[in-house]
Write an enzyme that holds these catalytic residues in place. Sequence first.
Site, mmCIF file in Angstrom:
data_model
loop_
_atom_site.group_PDB
_atom_site.id
_atom_site.type_symbol
_atom_site.label_atom_id
_atom_site.label_comp_id
_atom_site.label_asym_id
_atom_site.label_seq_id
_atom_site.Cartn_x
_atom_site.Cartn_y
_atom_site.Cartn_z
ATOM 1 N N ARG A 19 -6.756 11.822 -5.684
ATOM 2 C CA ARG A 19 -8.024 11.118 -5.471
ATOM 3 C C ARG A 19 -9.185 12.119 -5.528
ATOM 4 N NH1 ARG A 19 -11.462 9.544 -1.408
ATOM 5 N NH2 ARG A 19 -12.002 7.323 -1.225
ATOM 6 N N ARG B 157 0.825 -1.220 0.000
ATOM 7 C CA ARG B 157 0.000 0.000 0.000
ATOM 8 C C ARG B 157 0.853 1.261 0.000
ATOM 9 N NH1 ARG B 157 -5.474 -0.475 1.797
ATOM 10 N NH2 ARG B 157 -6.126 -2.610 1.448
ATOM 11 N N ARG C 46 -3.398 6.922 1.246
ATOM 12 C CA ARG C 46 -3.828 8.108 1.988
ATOM 13 C C ARG C 46 -2.831 8.693 2.980
ATOM 14 N NH1 ARG C 46 -9.718 6.264 3.764
ATOM 15 N NH2 ARG C 46 -8.646 4.261 3.631
ATOM 16 N N TYR D 63 -15.160 -11.164 0.667
ATOM 17 C CA TYR D 63 -15.853 -9.890 0.407
ATOM 18 C C TYR D 63 -17.156 -10.118 -0.353
ATOM 19 C CZ TYR D 63 -11.720 -7.380 2.006
ATOM 20 O OH TYR D 63 -10.698 -6.892 2.776
ATOM 21 N N ASP E 126 -7.181 -2.282 -7.134
ATOM 22 C CA ASP E 126 -7.660 -2.924 -5.910
ATOM 23 C C ASP E 126 -7.956 -4.385 -6.189
ATOM 24 O OD1 ASP E 126 -8.392 -2.147 -3.057
ATOM 25 O OD2 ASP E 126 -10.031 -3.452 -3.660
HETATM 26 O O1 1CP Z 1 -0.034 -1.194 -2.548
HETATM 27 C C1 1CP Z 1 -0.370 -0.261 -3.335
HETATM 28 O O2 1CP Z 1 0.095 0.866 -3.261
HETATM 29 C C2 1CP Z 1 -1.310 -0.599 -4.486
HETATM 30 C C3 1CP Z 1 -2.700 -0.405 -4.282
HETATM 31 C C4 1CP Z 1 -3.604 -1.349 -3.519
HETATM 32 C C5 1CP Z 1 -3.505 -2.730 -3.240
HETATM 33 C C6 1CP Z 1 -2.346 -3.653 -3.511
HETATM 34 C C7 1CP Z 1 -4.844 -0.921 -3.024
HETATM 35 C C8 1CP Z 1 -5.328 0.462 -3.119
HETATM 36 N N1 1CP Z 1 -5.510 -1.999 -2.517
HETATM 37 C C9 1CP Z 1 -4.713 -3.123 -2.616
HETATM 38 C C10 1CP Z 1 -5.032 -4.501 -2.234
HETATM 39 C C11 1CP Z 1 -6.164 -4.751 -1.327
HETATM 40 N N2 1CP Z 1 -7.412 -4.161 -1.297
HETATM 41 C C12 1CP Z 1 -6.159 -5.779 -0.361
HETATM 42 C C13 1CP Z 1 -5.041 -6.785 -0.163
HETATM 43 C C14 1CP Z 1 -3.899 -6.226 0.572
HETATM 44 C C15 1CP Z 1 -4.170 -5.869 2.006
HETATM 45 O O3 1CP Z 1 -4.582 -6.755 2.789
HETATM 46 O O4 1CP Z 1 -3.903 -4.713 2.362
HETATM 47 C C16 1CP Z 1 -7.409 -5.762 0.282
HETATM 48 C C17 1CP Z 1 -7.875 -6.679 1.409
HETATM 49 C C18 1CP Z 1 -8.186 -4.745 -0.307
HETATM 50 C C19 1CP Z 1 -9.596 -4.400 -0.009
HETATM 51 C C20 1CP Z 1 -9.724 -2.971 0.293
HETATM 52 N N3 1CP Z 1 -9.776 -2.003 -0.658
HETATM 53 C C21 1CP Z 1 -9.699 -2.350 1.541
HETATM 54 C C22 1CP Z 1 -9.547 -3.062 2.860
HETATM 55 C C23 1CP Z 1 -10.856 -3.282 3.498
HETATM 56 C C24 1CP Z 1 -10.732 -4.261 4.646
HETATM 57 O O5 1CP Z 1 -11.382 -5.307 4.570
HETATM 58 O O6 1CP Z 1 -10.010 -3.956 5.609
HETATM 59 C C25 1CP Z 1 -9.789 -0.968 1.336
HETATM 60 C C26 1CP Z 1 -9.847 0.120 2.351
HETATM 61 C C27 1CP Z 1 -9.815 -0.770 -0.062
HETATM 62 C C28 1CP Z 1 -9.787 0.515 -0.811
HETATM 63 C C29 1CP Z 1 -8.425 0.908 -1.194
HETATM 64 N N4 1CP Z 1 -7.604 0.175 -2.032
HETATM 65 C C30 1CP Z 1 -6.434 0.861 -2.243
HETATM 66 C C31 1CP Z 1 -6.507 2.094 -1.515
HETATM 67 C C32 1CP Z 1 -5.436 3.151 -1.479
HETATM 68 C C33 1CP Z 1 -7.748 2.104 -0.854
HETATM 69 C C34 1CP Z 1 -8.284 3.211 0.002
HETATM 70 C C35 1CP Z 1 -9.231 3.990 -0.832
HETATM 71 C C36 1CP Z 1 -9.227 5.432 -0.556
HETATM 72 O O7 1CP Z 1 -8.418 6.176 -1.134
HETATM 73 O O8 1CP Z 1 -10.085 5.820 0.242
#
Ligand code: 1CP
Length: 364
Positions: free
Chosen positions: A49, A36, A40, A163, A86
């Site tokens: 964003r 990640r 943010r 999910y 994502d």
């Molecule tokens: O790593 C990076 O910089 C690339 C971007 C990336 C990746 C690899 C994002 C952007 N999401 C992910 C993978 C992801 N998404 C995972 C697997 C990795 C992990 O466990 O962290 C999972 C479980 C998600 C699902 C997801 N999407 C969540 C988590 C929800 C939960 O169950 O806790 C969230 C908050 C998102 C949205 C998201 N995806 C990525 C970002 C930066 C965000 C936040 C969105 C925003 O800007 O508000």
Amino acid sequence: MADDSTNPQRPELKNDRYLRALQKQPVDATPVWMMRQAGRYLPEYKATRAQAGDFMSLCKNAELACEVTLQPLRRFPLDAAILFSDILTIPDAMGLGLYFETGEGPRFRDPITCKADVDKIGIPDPEGELQYVMNAVRTIRRELKGEVPLIGFSGSPWTLATYMVEGGTSKAFTKIKKMAFAEPATLHQLLEKLADSVTSYLNAQIDAGAQSVMIFDTWGGVLSPRDYKDFSLQYMHKIVSGLKREADGRKVPVTLFTKNGGQWLEAIAATGCDAVGLDWTINIEDARKRVGDKVALQGNMDPSMLYASPERIRQEVATILEGYGNGSGHVFNLGHGIHLDVPPDNAGVFVNAVHELSRPYHKQ
Ligand code: 1CP
């Protein structure tokens, strides 16, 4: 380190430490990137964003997705870029209607509740419904100009299914476990479809320019050992067997990451993957002893360590480097995603410490 002269087909890669470490080839310093790393905690991410309007619009705009992918690389000397997207793009393309409730995380309008729902879903075409992801990969690869390799990724079938069945984020996973134990054939049917979808999605990312791929099994660790093998690992194994492992005359390494999966290291390593991602609940020294030469390791600093002082962060990096010991085969990373309220400068301290303190471990 790059030896591009031998293969005229091979596009130049200026920094190939990450790809070399995944193959246990000698490196001058331990490569590092952060799960990640775009997101943010960076003010410039929040600005882009806002420009995109919402998160999915950001993912669907190749130029803006490229911009946020490159932002952390402008701040820190990271050894790899990761596609900004994502894991939930696949369920969205399957028609479940992904949306984000402000401050609440992802949600689906039409979650999977029964066999009839599973029957309805198809395998998304990566150059159809998911073409925006491939366009982002192509744009990022072009704009990286061979500086560092680009990592593509997907969620694991089990993690995506959590999910899709829970309808969003979960804590107790009761709906998916109910399906697993009361209607296992339905869940296996869903996992099969997801495994096929992930395989074609990752292969399309490789065709579009991803130089390595990673599978995030964020929720595999909520299963018992037997159920982990049955509902999660089995499907990751199938995906690994179906992936293209070479592109542009270079190996395309595959990393599997199961959060809380430390107890299953040997089984994960036996899938044929190149590297296993570790969270912080296992000592990397023990992990290396257990997997031997079979795979490389990625990890594994507690992401909350980035709240500590620069001295404490450097000390922790030193301890993990010492734990892994001499030689290649380690990609430094956090044990999970960076927290959104971490001061960006602390991430810089972390990245620089890995490069500086790791050199003595790579003297030949
Ligand atoms: O790593 C990076 O910089 C690339 C971007 C990336 C990746 C690899 C994002 C952007 N999401 C992910 C993978 C992801 N998404 C995972 C697997 C990795 C992990 O466990 O962290 C999972 C479980 C998600 C699902 C997801 N999407 C969540 C988590 C929800 C939960 O169950 O806790 C969230 C908050 C998102 C949205 C998201 N995806 C990525 C970002 C930066 C965000 C936040 C969105 C925003 O800007 O508000």
